[in-house]
Design a protein around this motif. Sequence first.
Motif, short mmCIF file in Angstrom:
data_model
loop_
_atom_site.label_atom_id
_atom_site.label_comp_id
_atom_site.label_asym_id
_atom_site.label_seq_id
_atom_site.Cartn_x
_atom_site.Cartn_y
_atom_site.Cartn_z
N ILE A 52 0.83 -1.20 0.00
CA ILE A 52 0.00 0.00 0.00
C ILE A 52 0.87 1.25 0.00
CG2 ILE A 52 -1.75 1.29 1.29
CD1 ILE A 52 -2.79 -1.46 2.28
N VAL A 53 1.94 1.23 0.76
CA VAL A 53 2.87 2.37 0.77
C VAL A 53 3.39 2.62 -0.64
CG1 VAL A 53 5.20 3.07 1.48
CG2 VAL A 53 3.56 2.29 3.20
N ASP A 54 3.77 1.58 -1.35
CA ASP A 54 4.24 1.74 -2.73
C ASP A 54 3.16 2.37 -3.61
OD1 ASP A 54 6.76 0.76 -2.21
OD2 ASP A 54 6.28 -1.29 -2.88
N ASN A 64 3.27 10.62 -6.71
CA ASN A 64 4.23 10.98 -7.75
C ASN A 64 3.54 11.20 -9.09
OD1 ASN A 64 6.88 11.47 -8.74
ND2 ASN A 64 6.89 9.41 -9.61
N ASP A 65 2.70 10.24 -9.50
CA ASP A 65 2.07 10.29 -10.82
C ASP A 65 0.95 11.32 -10.92
OD1 ASP A 65 3.80 8.24 -11.41
OD2 ASP A 65 2.24 6.68 -11.50
N GLU A 66 0.10 11.38 -9.91
CA GLU A 66 -1.09 12.23 -9.99
C GLU A 66 -0.89 13.62 -9.41
OE1 GLU A 66 -3.78 11.25 -11.64
OE2 GLU A 66 -2.87 9.28 -12.01
N LEU A 67 -0.05 13.73 -8.40
CA LEU A 67 0.11 15.02 -7.72
C LEU A 67 1.49 15.65 -7.94
CD1 LEU A 67 -1.57 13.98 -4.34
CD2 LEU A 67 -2.64 15.14 -6.28
N ILE A 82 6.61 11.52 -1.77
CA ILE A 82 6.19 11.27 -0.40
C ILE A 82 7.01 10.08 0.10
CG2 ILE A 82 4.25 9.86 -1.16
CD1 ILE A 82 2.74 10.70 1.34
N GLY A 83 7.46 10.16 1.31
CA GLY A 83 8.26 9.09 1.88
C GLY A 83 7.40 7.97 2.44
#
Length: 81
Positions: free
Chosen positions: A14-16, A23-26, A30-31
């Motif tokens: 889920i983290v991935d 990354n893709d949408e926004l 995020i770590g």
Amino acid sequence: MTEFRLSREETDRIVDKIKTYFNDELDQDIGGFEAEFLIEFFAKAIGAHFYNQGLADARALFAEKAEEVGYLVEELEKPTL
């Protein structure tokens, strides 16, 4: 209600997904730590809604199947004089 728990593998997957989404949408990085906090936040904020919906779905399915069993039992009845 039992406390919400994910295995380490589930959490990592889920983290991935969260990191990829950000990354893709926004277009933001995020770590993993932040993503885990998001998982915990959403679990607490809306988890009960999905849990209750699952119970409602199970209740409706059970009622449907119980009605079907009722009809099957009626079919077994023998005619009376």
